[in-house]
Design an enzyme around this catalytic site. Structure first.
Site: not given
Length: 239
Positions: A30, A57, A70, A84
């Site tokens: 990712c 998940k 994520v 992020s």
């Protein structure tokens, strides 16, 4: 580089974060999670990592981040941080060693404005990739991406520096890098034609020890992205 297998629904919830550490919930391929791993590595922060199967998940992961994305950080006090750019800024503020954002408020604001601009470029990498996988005509998306990359090239030319934050790697460079690491996987390297300054930036970034320690090669990215386009993402590729 992280090599732990991904965990899926039915797995046991992890225990508390060890004292003095921080935990990142990630996925090996990712680009958004890679941002956080780059910052962790650049700052020399001790951390645990748990890779998540994003197709299936675990329920306990969704309790930590209902968005199901994520990266997610968890502190040894049980605090949860996600998204992020927020994760990376939190790390830079909490861990004072090797600051990655500029101390000057205006210079920091400029990096965040550039990040906002770059966030509008990211979808075009995927438009080209997914369009090709569906045998669609991607010429319009490729042209749009090429124009947006040309603007980033012009930004570097105007700055007259090796990197987007100056003559050394800073936060903005790490936040942008993951998509450029994948240009061959996305099949968009030709969109950099004529963007010589941006191409040089990519070469300079690949000399950075943090990049070298965390990156996958182009063939690995291609293999993962193909599995992603096939609807069967191989999160444990190469393990």
């Amino acid at each position: 580089m992280a090599s732990e297998r991904s965990v899926a629904e039915g797995s046991s919830a992890p225990g508390p974060v060890p004292k003095g550490k921080i935990r990142i919930y990630s996925m090996r391929f990712c680009p958004f999670a890679q941002r956080a791993r780059l910052v962790l590595a650049a700052k020399g922060i001790r951390y645990d990592i748990i890779n998540i199967n994003l197709k299936n998940k675990p329920s306990w992961f969704l309790e930590k981040n209902p968005l199901g994305a994520v990266p997610v950080l968890e502190t040894d006090h049980g605090e949860i941080i996600y998204e992020s750019p927020i994760v990376c800024e939190y790390l830079d503020e909490m861990y004072k060693q090797k600051k990655l954002f500029p101390e000057d408020p205006f210079e920091k604001a400029k990096q965040k404005m550039l990040l906002e601009e770059f966030s509008k470029v990211i979808p075009y990498f995927y438009k080209v990739l997914t369009g090709r996988s569906k045998c669609e005509n991607t010429s319009a998306a490729e042209q749009e991406l090429k124009e947006k990359l040309a603007k980033l090239n012009e930004t570097l030319l105007q700055k007259k520096t090796r990197f987007f934050g100056g003559n050394s790697v800073t936060m903005i460079d790490y936040l942008m890098w993951p998509w450029f690491e994948r240009v061959d996987g996305y099949g968009v390297r030709h969109c950099l034609d004529g963007a010589s300054q941006l191409q040089q930036w990519m070469q300079d970034m690949m000399d950075d020890p943090v990049i070298k320690a965390t990156m996958f090669d182009s063939e690995t990215h291609k293999a993962f992205l193909q599995s992603f386009c096939d609807g069967k993402p191989n999160y444990d590729l190469g393990l």
